[in-house]
Design an enzyme around this catalytic site. Structure first.
Site, mmCIF file in Angstrom:
data_model
loop_
_atom_site.group_PDB
_atom_site.id
_atom_site.type_symbol
_atom_site.label_atom_id
_atom_site.label_comp_id
_atom_site.label_asym_id
_atom_site.label_seq_id
_atom_site.Cartn_x
_atom_site.Cartn_y
_atom_site.Cartn_z
ATOM 1 N N LYS A 114 -4.511 -1.945 5.546
ATOM 2 C CA LYS A 114 -5.469 -3.039 5.376
ATOM 3 C C LYS A 114 -5.879 -3.728 6.683
ATOM 4 C CE LYS A 114 -5.306 -4.435 0.831
ATOM 5 N NZ LYS A 114 -4.954 -5.200 -0.332
ATOM 6 N N GLN A 124 8.519 -2.272 -4.658
ATOM 7 C CA GLN A 124 8.723 -3.631 -4.147
ATOM 8 C C GLN A 124 8.810 -3.612 -2.614
ATOM 9 O OE1 GLN A 124 11.044 -2.792 -7.105
ATOM 10 N NE2 GLN A 124 9.108 -3.217 -8.059
ATOM 11 N N ASN A 158 7.735 -3.123 -12.925
ATOM 12 C CA ASN A 158 7.312 -4.309 -12.173
ATOM 13 C C ASN A 158 6.406 -3.847 -11.027
ATOM 14 O OD1 ASN A 158 9.557 -3.017 -11.058
ATOM 15 N ND2 ASN A 158 10.553 -4.888 -10.363
ATOM 16 N N ALA A 159 6.550 -2.576 -10.634
ATOM 17 C CA ALA A 159 5.737 -2.020 -9.556
ATOM 18 C C ALA A 159 4.335 -1.711 -10.054
ATOM 19 C CB ALA A 159 6.375 -0.731 -9.044
ATOM 20 N N GLY A 160 3.388 -1.783 -9.155
ATOM 21 C CA GLY A 160 2.025 -1.351 -9.442
ATOM 22 C C GLY A 160 1.511 -0.696 -8.182
ATOM 23 N N HIS A 161 1.342 0.619 -8.225
ATOM 24 C CA HIS A 161 0.927 1.358 -7.034
ATOM 25 C C HIS A 161 -0.472 1.931 -7.268
ATOM 26 C CE1 HIS A 161 5.486 2.035 -6.146
ATOM 27 N NE2 HIS A 161 5.115 0.780 -6.049
ATOM 28 N N GLY A 215 0.834 -1.217 0.000
ATOM 29 C CA GLY A 215 0.000 0.000 0.000
ATOM 30 C C GLY A 215 0.863 1.258 0.000
ATOM 31 N N LYS A 216 2.079 1.128 -0.536
ATOM 32 C CA LYS A 216 3.015 2.277 -0.563
ATOM 33 C C LYS A 216 2.430 3.444 -1.362
ATOM 34 C CE LYS A 216 6.019 -0.461 -2.493
ATOM 35 N NZ LYS A 216 5.346 -1.767 -2.375
ATOM 36 N N ARG A 219 27.792 -2.331 -17.702
ATOM 37 C CA ARG A 219 28.118 -1.087 -18.425
ATOM 38 C C ARG A 219 27.751 -1.169 -19.901
ATOM 39 N NH1 ARG A 219 33.638 -1.267 -15.379
ATOM 40 N NH2 ARG A 219 33.008 -3.433 -15.630
HETATM 41 P P1 GDP Z 1 1.863 -0.857 -3.446
HETATM 42 O O1 GDP Z 1 2.472 -1.589 -4.593
HETATM 43 O O2 GDP Z 1 2.621 -1.017 -2.182
HETATM 44 O O3 GDP Z 1 1.554 0.584 -3.760
HETATM 45 O O4 GDP Z 1 0.451 -1.560 -3.192
HETATM 46 P P2 GDP Z 1 -0.632 -2.010 -4.316
HETATM 47 O O5 GDP Z 1 -1.311 -0.795 -4.803
HETATM 48 O O6 GDP Z 1 -0.028 -2.933 -5.296
HETATM 49 O O7 GDP Z 1 -1.589 -2.906 -3.423
HETATM 50 C C1 GDP Z 1 -2.257 -2.417 -2.322
HETATM 51 C C2 GDP Z 1 -3.774 -2.561 -2.564
HETATM 52 O O8 GDP Z 1 -4.458 -2.375 -1.342
HETATM 53 C C3 GDP Z 1 -4.347 -1.515 -3.510
HETATM 54 O O9 GDP Z 1 -5.387 -2.089 -4.238
HETATM 55 C C4 GDP Z 1 -4.872 -0.435 -2.563
HETATM 56 O O10 GDP Z 1 -5.956 0.309 -3.119
HETATM 57 C C5 GDP Z 1 -5.338 -1.267 -1.411
HETATM 58 N N1 GDP Z 1 -5.245 -0.628 -0.090
HETATM 59 C C6 GDP Z 1 -4.285 0.219 0.386
HETATM 60 N N2 GDP Z 1 -4.496 0.494 1.676
HETATM 61 C C7 GDP Z 1 -5.615 -0.181 2.032
HETATM 62 C C8 GDP Z 1 -6.338 -0.339 3.282
HETATM 63 O O11 GDP Z 1 -5.971 0.214 4.302
HETATM 64 N N3 GDP Z 1 -7.418 -1.164 3.240
HETATM 65 C C9 GDP Z 1 -7.847 -1.812 2.107
HETATM 66 N N4 GDP Z 1 -8.906 -2.606 2.182
HETATM 67 N N5 GDP Z 1 -7.184 -1.691 0.947
HETATM 68 C C10 GDP Z 1 -6.083 -0.900 0.915
HETATM 69 P P1 IMO Z 2 5.230 -3.068 -5.865
HETATM 70 O O1 IMO Z 2 6.066 -1.826 -6.013
HETATM 71 C C1 IMO Z 2 5.081 -7.405 -5.451
HETATM 72 C C2 IMO Z 2 8.170 -9.702 -7.551
HETATM 73 C C3 IMO Z 2 7.739 -10.580 -8.719
HETATM 74 C C4 IMO Z 2 8.759 -11.696 -8.578
HETATM 75 C C5 IMO Z 2 10.026 -10.959 -8.173
HETATM 76 C C6 IMO Z 2 10.984 -10.661 -9.321
HETATM 77 O O2 IMO Z 2 3.910 -2.980 -6.535
HETATM 78 O O3 IMO Z 2 5.169 -3.474 -4.434
HETATM 79 P P2 IMO Z 2 10.899 -8.884 -11.287
HETATM 80 O O4 IMO Z 2 9.919 -8.676 -12.389
HETATM 81 O O5 IMO Z 2 11.051 -7.692 -10.392
HETATM 82 O O6 IMO Z 2 12.222 -9.387 -11.770
HETATM 83 O O7 IMO Z 2 10.276 -10.069 -10.397
HETATM 84 O O8 IMO Z 2 9.593 -9.745 -7.573
HETATM 85 N N1 IMO Z 2 7.776 -8.286 -7.655
HETATM 86 C C7 IMO Z 2 6.801 -7.722 -6.927
HETATM 87 N N2 IMO Z 2 5.940 -8.259 -6.034
HETATM 88 N N3 IMO Z 2 5.061 -6.078 -5.676
HETATM 89 C C8 IMO Z 2 5.928 -5.505 -6.545
HETATM 90 O O9 IMO Z 2 6.041 -4.180 -6.706
HETATM 91 C C9 IMO Z 2 6.829 -6.352 -7.250
HETATM 92 N N4 IMO Z 2 7.791 -6.139 -8.181
HETATM 93 C C10 IMO Z 2 8.371 -7.320 -8.397
HETATM 94 O O10 IMO Z 2 6.418 -11.041 -8.548
HETATM 95 O O11 IMO Z 2 8.407 -12.559 -7.540
HETATM 96 MG MG MG Z 3 1.972 -3.072 -5.999
#
Ligand code: GDP
Ligand code: IMO
Ligand code: MG
Length: 434
Positions: free
Chosen positions: A330, A223, A38-41, A15-16, A142
């Site tokens: 969460k 990550q 690879n990140a999804g925020h 939940g970053k 490099r």
């Molecule tokens: P990140 O990669 O660390 O930014 O986290 P993600 O966005 O991949 O995953 C976190 C998920 O939890 C997202 O769908 C957020 O909308 C959701 N989320 C974040 N904080 C909370 C919370 O306090 N409660 C609930 N139920 N969902 C949350």
């Molecule tokens: P956020 O920022 C969760 C995991 C992949 C795999 C390993 C290596 O959304 O928290 P890569 O493609 O980086 O070489 O994969 O790292 N991984 C993550 N798991 N959240 C992420 O990012 C991730 N980014 C990579 O699932 O296990």
């Molecule tokens: Mg994520």
């Protein structure tokens, strides 16, 4: 000069994005320092959901300086799409800056990631197949292409040629693949250069200037600690350093620029992809957490593995990052699960007990969480905005975490929405005093 680093304290997806978005309001700049798409925020704003892979989670505040730092690896196709998508939704991107020194994920990195996983077969890492590992490998060798290179067609062509040379053997099966055509690639990436030129910058001075003026700078990690290439569950890790120390390298500031390091942790644990996960639940409770927490990857859509909160791993994250505070997200997902369990130790092969995170791969792979029971609660907590208004068992759960980790919990997530958060006084003070 408050420099605040936000890092994942577990295996990512803590939940970053939501926390950075909340803190960004008071910040002069938000700087992503490692990882790639690879990140999804995810950020939920009322009815609207935003998913960021590369652009820092502060961009929703008009004009906010949002920097993709030198430590990030950038896929220009993905970035370009992300920019277009945000523009279509009316988001002001005037504050976006991308380090000229950031390395680029090229089409061949995607092919190599795919081929590497295929070769490992059953032993695959479960990467996101976004070319992250091969791109960081080229950076270290490099042979990387940096963003500044796309501003000069001649240099770009030379560098792509040099980068492809040692990969000939591995990429043999793709020789006729149009994705590897040198001229096409040079043309496409030169066009990206023209398009992105207004955003390309020498980015460290952005952080220096804001910090010199005593303004808040948020360094956004991707990550999580246990996915760190040095400190995580190697080789089931990503190819960068998601730990706090990397904020300095990946943004271009010294260690003294960092005043606070906040770890983000879910009230339970999740992991995507393969690798050790001692507190994993393989039963209906794991499934329940997955459903209640909507635990499906933002980037790949894969179901996340779920388990109990693991304080062994979290204590390790406190030390490795030098965490000064913790944000628990969460907490609402645990509502209705009674009793709760928390892993406070591991049992290794042959019954050995561990209270510290084991360094040895063979131990980690077989270690199982040794859990204790804590009382759960039934009340809906999504409307709670003060710690004092939480059910007693929920407060007890947070107290237990603080006691085990020795650092304060400064924010608590009670739902995905921007307002579904409990701010403690400590968190408010940090943002107000800047
Ligand atoms: P990140 O990669 O660390 O930014 O986290 P993600 O966005 O991949 O995953 C976190 C998920 O939890 C997202 O769908 C957020 O909308 C959701 N989320 C974040 N904080 C909370 C919370 O306090 N409660 C609930 N139920 N969902 C949350
Ligand atoms: P956020 O920022 C969760 C995991 C992949 C795999 C390993 C290596 O959304 O928290 P890569 O493609 O980086 O070489 O994969 O790292 N991984 C993550 N798991 N959240 C992420 O990012 C991730 N980014 C990579 O699932 O296990
Ligand atoms: Mg994520």
């Amino acid at each position: 000069m408050p420099g605040l680093v936000i890092v994942g304290a577990q295996w990512g997806d803590e939940g970053k994005g939501k926390v950075v978005d909340l803190l960004a309001e008071q910040a002069d700049a938000v700087i992503r320092f490692q990882g790639g798409n690879n990140a999804g925020h995810t950020i939920v704003l009322g009815e609207k959901t935003y998913k960021f892979h590369l652009i820092p989670s502060g961009i929703l505040y008009p004009g906010k300086l949002c920097v993709i730092g030198n430590g990030v690896v950038v896929d220009l196709r993905v970035l370009s799409e992300e920019i277009d998508g945000l523009r279509r939704r009316g988001i002001d991107l005037s504050g976006l800056r991308i380090s000229a020194n950031a390395h680029l994920i090229m089409p061949y990195h995607l092919l190599l990631d795919e081929a590497g996983e295929a070769k490992l077969g059953r032993r695959e890492i479960g990467t996101t197949k976004r070319g992250i590992g091969p791109c960081y490998a080229d950076k270290a060798a490099r042979l990387g292409i940096r963003l500044q290179d796309v501003l000069d067609e001649k240099i770009l062509k030379q560098k792509i040629t040099a980068a492809l040379e040692p990969k000939r053997q591995t990429l043999r099966e793709f020789t006729k693949d149009p994705r590897l055509d040198l001229h096409q690639m040079t043309e496409e990436y030169t066009a990206f250069g023209h398009r992105l030129e207004p955003y390309i910058a020498d980015t460290p001075p952005i952080a220096w200037n804001a910090l010199d003026q005593g303004r808040l700078v948020v360094f956004e990690g991707a990550q999580g600690t246990l996915l760190d290439i040095d400190h995580g569950t190697y080789p089931f890790v990503t190819s960068s350093n998601p730990v706090a120390g990397a904020a300095c390298v990946g943004a271009g500031v010294g260690p003294k620029a960092i005043d606070h390091v906040w770890g983000i942790a879910k009230a339970y644990s999740t992991r995507v992809g393969a690798g050790p996960f001692p507190s994993e639940l393989h039963d209906g409770l794991g499934e329940r957490l997955r459903t209640a927490g909507a635990e499906f990857g933002t980037t790949t859509g894969r179901a996340r593995r779920c388990g109990w909160l693991d304080v062994v791993a979290l204590r390790y994250a406190v030390r490795v990052n030098g965490l000064t505070a913790l944000v628990i997200t969460k907490l609402d997902v645990l509502t209705g699960i009674d009793p709760l369990r928390v892993a406070v130790g591991y049992v290794g092969p042959e019954g050995a007990s561990f209270t510290d995170f084991p360094y040895h791969q063979s131990v980690l792979h077989t270690a199982r969480g040794e859990t204790i029971e804590l009382p759960g609660w039934q009340e809906d907590i999504s409307g709670v905005r003060e710690i004092a208004d939480l059910p007693e068992a929920a407060r007890g759960y947070l107290d237990f975490i603080e006691e085990q980790l020795g650092i304060p919990v400064v924010m608590v997530g009670v739902g995905p929405g921007r307002d579904e958060i409990i701010w403690t006084e400590a968190a408010q003070q940090l943002t107000v005093t800047c």
